[in-house]
Enzyme design. Structure first.
Site, PDB file in Angstrom:
ATOM      1  N   GLU A  22      -5.349   4.169  14.290  1.00 41.42           N
ATOM      2  CA  GLU A  22      -5.107   5.505  13.744  1.00 41.42           C
ATOM      3  C   GLU A  22      -4.337   6.385  14.732  1.00 41.42           C
ATOM      4  O   GLU A  22      -3.552   7.241  14.324  1.00 41.42           O
ATOM      5  CB  GLU A  22      -6.435   6.192  13.408  1.00 41.42           C
ATOM      6  N   ASP A 208      -8.904   5.781   0.940  1.00 35.85           N
ATOM      7  CA  ASP A 208      -9.607   5.182  -0.201  1.00 35.85           C
ATOM      8  C   ASP A 208     -10.312   6.299  -0.966  1.00 35.85           C
ATOM      9  O   ASP A 208     -10.552   7.373  -0.413  1.00 35.85           O
ATOM     10  CB  ASP A 208     -10.629   4.137   0.287  1.00 35.85           C
TER      11      ASP A 208
END
Ligand code: ADE
Length: 253
Positions: A22, A208
């Site tokens: 990330e 998600d």
């Protein structure tokens, strides 16, 4: 002038990511130094460098030596944040990363939020008087209207827990609280930052959708790279702006 006075410049900013995947794109774009140990005995790593007027420290929880994967989760986030704030004492702390989002709140893959409302914990159930509230945490998020406006990002409550999936009870909690981002670190980082009085901003981008039938892990793995790229665009804009020599008052707008 005391460090957090409105007119004090942000001389040092620290950014905490749970996963190397990330945070590495931002570290590369800012040409930060190679990673070094944050604290003896911990796998946490820090990459540092200068962006304009500001010193930047980008921190990862690091890889668990037994399991060989990044140490995601609240306990690792709290330990890393404690070690970081003891060592560096930045004037501004950012928790950046990915999250589960909600179709019902208008999210899609890549939608990026800033924490607003409260930092919550959704799976910390302690049905004892007083301890029930301690479990949910409910730390008010610091708001930075100038950042919200400059980056054009929406805000809302962020809820943290120890699992990637969600139980039915947790889904009811998210609805009741209007949660926009479900993650695994923010509330722990907020606890330490609040105790040590370091201003915190949280930025989370959706990999998600919690209220979609696809299992979170499948969407997470498929979308991690593209979502991280969007997160990195926002983070780069933020850090380069801070590097222009802004003050706390500038951030608040
Ligand atoms: N990070 C990315 N997606 C997540 C989810 N669904 N739950 C917790 N943390 C996440």
């Amino acid at each position: 002038m005391p460090e957090h006075e409105p007119e004090a410049r942000i001389k040092q900013i620290a950014i905490v990511y749970a996963m190397e995947a990330e945070g590495t794109p931002l570290a590369e774009r800012l040409t930060l130094n190679d990673a070094v140990e944050l604290h003896q005995g911990l796998p946490a790593r820090v990459r540092g460098g200068r962006v304009g007027e500001t010193e930047v420290f980008l921190v990862f929880n690091g890889r668990d030596p037994v399991h060989g994967v990044d140490r995601i989760g609240l306990e690792h986030a709290a330990v890393t944040t404690w070690a970081l704030l003891e060592k560096i004492k930045p004037q501004f702390l950012v928790n950046a990363g990915t999250c589960g989002g909600f179709l019902s709140r208008g999210a899609s893959i890549g939608t990026t939020y800033l924490a607003g409302g409260d930092y919550l914990i959704h799976d910390h159930r302690i049905p004892l008087p007083g301890f029930d509230a301690l479990g949910v945490s409910r730390i008010p998020a610091g708001r930075y209207p100038a950042i919200e406006e400059r980056l054009g990002l929406s805000t809302g409550p962020v809820s943290s827990g120890s699992s990637l999936d969600a139980t039915e009870g947790e889904r009811r909690f998210f609805e009741k609280e209007g949660v926009v981002a479900k993650d695994m670190e923010a509330a722990a980082i907020a606890r330490v930052a609040d105790d040590l009085q370091i201003p915190l901003l949280t930025m989370k981008a959706v990999t998600d959708l919690v209220d979609h039938p696809e299992p979170a892990q499948d969407a997470f793995l498929r979308n991690l790279r593209s979502t991280t790229s969007q997160l990195t665009d926002h983070m780069e804009r933020l850090v380069r702006w801070i590097g222009e020599g802004v003050t706390h008052a500038d951030l608040s707008g």
